[in-house]
Every structure is written in structure tokens, then in C-alpha cells.
Design a protein around this motif. Structure first.
Motif, PDB file in Angstrom:
ATOM      1  N   HIS A 105     -14.150  53.886  38.645  1.00  0.00           N
ATOM      2  CA  HIS A 105     -13.561  55.162  39.044  1.00  0.00           C
ATOM      3  C   HIS A 105     -14.538  55.957  39.912  1.00  0.00           C
ATOM      4  O   HIS A 105     -14.158  56.565  40.916  1.00  0.00           O
ATOM      5  N   GLN A 130      -7.625  53.104  43.334  1.00  0.00           N
ATOM      6  CA  GLN A 130      -8.043  54.486  43.143  1.00  0.00           C
ATOM      7  C   GLN A 130      -6.961  55.202  42.362  1.00  0.00           C
ATOM      8  O   GLN A 130      -5.808  54.773  42.341  1.00  0.00           O
ATOM      9  N   SER A 150     -13.982  55.581  44.012  1.00  0.00           N
ATOM     10  CA  SER A 150     -13.634  54.175  43.767  1.00  0.00           C
ATOM     11  C   SER A 150     -14.022  53.281  44.938  1.00  0.00           C
ATOM     12  O   SER A 150     -14.457  52.134  44.727  1.00  0.00           O
TER      13      SER A 150
END
Length: 251
Positions: A105, A130, A150
């Protein structure tokens, strides 16, 4: 006594020599794939809480998708080499876990993953995605930029996977896209097959000399292939199952 064995029986007709195949459906929802998200402590507790919330949402969406045949289980966000290695060892020992889905992330220093990935004995898929489908141009700020990295994190993770020569599946696209979910579903089925074949018992009933390699190659290639590569032991017999006959597996 034959419950739990795969029995391969060749039945031929006078007209052709094709075997009759019988398929068996297995409920793959009994298997789990762990959804593992990478980050680091540098971002602070507030950002990591948002990372965990987004990761949990993605895991639940994938698990409930019709394209995904297995359960996708959210795992805590990984922020240290020790935690990552411990999780990978736990996955190795988990009976129902057939593999991992990894996603970065935020930026997650790839060297943190070396000890864990090199000790992992189950397949993993790198989901290069993402959280947001669209970039919120009207309200984007540095907090948003700090949280959603991401592109940076997944590139870093992909680099270490290639540098370590790790076999893995890389899937690129937004996690809500059907094509992405379908690709994950295909990989998950393969992971289930890989996990199920380890130590699988098999029996083949045919008219051939027991343990004959030459005849096994000509009549049943799977017998010759299975022993050195898949580590299956295929017991053979010219008779149907009896109380004294049994199949055995070697792993």
C-alpha cells in the motif's frame, strides 16, 4: 478403506482405446489465501490504521467475488523483517493456507522481505494495484501522497522478487476489475492443486507387472513421471480393491 484415495481406472471399449474420465468437484472454499500488505513504521500509527482498513476492504471484496474460488483472509500489515518471516513460517505450517497475495500500500523496504520470502514454501501472487480507482485531483494533498504509494512500493517489491529469482505470479490492475479478480482466481486454483498434490495417494488398476518402469512408461506415463518429479508412488494391481490390497503414497 479406499476413502480419501485417488483411484485411476482405465476402462476400454471394443471400438476405441480412450479411457472414460470421471470428474470430481472439490469445494475450494475450504482453502485460504492470505492477503498480506507491506508498509513500515515510519508512516506512523494513523497512516498504518488507514492502510489496514483499506487492506481489509480489498481482502473482503476479493473473498466475496464470484471470480475467487477460495477464502481471502486479511492479515495484519507487515512493518518489520521479523514479523514478515514469522508470518511466512506460519503460512508454511497452516494446513488450509495454499498461498499468499502480497500488496504494498505504501513504500515497504524490500530488504525486509528477504528472510520471509526465502523461507516461504507456498506460492504467492504479487498484486500490483492501488486502493483508489481514480486520483482525486480536486482534493489531493501531501497526506494523500504519503498514504498512497503503491506504485513505488510494488515496484520495490517486484525488484526484490526478481533479484531473488523467486517464482511468483504478478497481477497488475485495479482490484475491483473483473479481469484482475479472474486472474487471481486462476492462480488460486493452481495454488490449491499444488497444495493438494503433495503426498497424494494414487492407485492404478491394470494388467502390468508391478513396479516395472518400462511398462509404466508405455502404459501409464503418469507413473513414470510422478515418482521423480511429483514424488507420487502409484501402486498397481490387476485386481479391483480387496481387504488386503491398498494404495500407498510416498512424499
Amino acid at each position: 478403506m479406499w476413502q480419501g484415495y485417488i483411484i485411476v481406472i482405465h476402462k476400454y471399449t471394443d471400438k476405441d482405446s480412450k479411457g472414460i474420465e470421471k470428474s470430481m468437484k472439490i469445494d475450494l472454499k475450504q482453502f485460504d489465501v492470505w492477503f498480506v500488505t507491506g508498509s513500515q513504521h515510519l508512516y506512523g500509527p494513523e497512516t498504518l490504521e488507514k492502510v489496514a482498513a483499506h487492506s481489509r476492504e480489498i481482502a473482503q471484496a476479493l473473498s466475496h467475488s464470484a471470480k475467487t474460488p477460495v477464502n481471502v483472509v486479511f492479515k495484519p500489515v507487515q512493518t518489520s523483517p521479523e514479523a514478515i518471516r514469522e508470518l511466512c513460517l506460519e503460512a508454511n505450517a497452516a494446513k488450509n493456507c495454499v498461498g499468499l497475495i502480497t500488496w504494498m500500500h505504501t513504500f515497504s523496504p524490500a530488504k525486509m522481505w528477504i528472510a520471509g520470502l526465502t523461507s516461504l514454501q507456498k506460492p504467492f501472487a504479487h498484486l500490483h494495484t492501488q486502493y483508489n480507482r481514480e486520483i482525486p485531483w480536486s482534493e489531493i494533498d501531501m497526506d494523500f501522497m504519503n498514504l498512497n504509494q503503491s506504485a513505488h512500493g510494488d515496484r520495490e517489491f517486484g525488484f526484490i522478487g526478481s533479484r531473488l529469482r523467486l517464482n511468483r505470479k504478478v497481477i497488475v490492475g485495479h482490484w475491483q476489475d473483473e479481469d484482475v479478480q479472474a486472474s487471481l482466481g486462476t492462480w488460486a486454483r493452481a495454488a490449491c492443486a499444488l497444495g493438494s498434490q503433495k503426498g497424494i495417494p494414487m492407485a492404478r488398476y491394470s494388467a502390468m507387472a508391478a513396479d516395472s518402469a518400462a511398462r509404466a512408461c508405455s502404459r501409464c506415463p503418469v507413473v513414470a513421471y510422478s515418482m521423480p518429479r511429483l514424488r507420487w508412488q502409484c501402486a498397481t494391481s490387476g485386481r479391483m480393491p480387496s481387504s488386503s490390497a491398498k494404495a500407498r503414497a510416498c512424499w
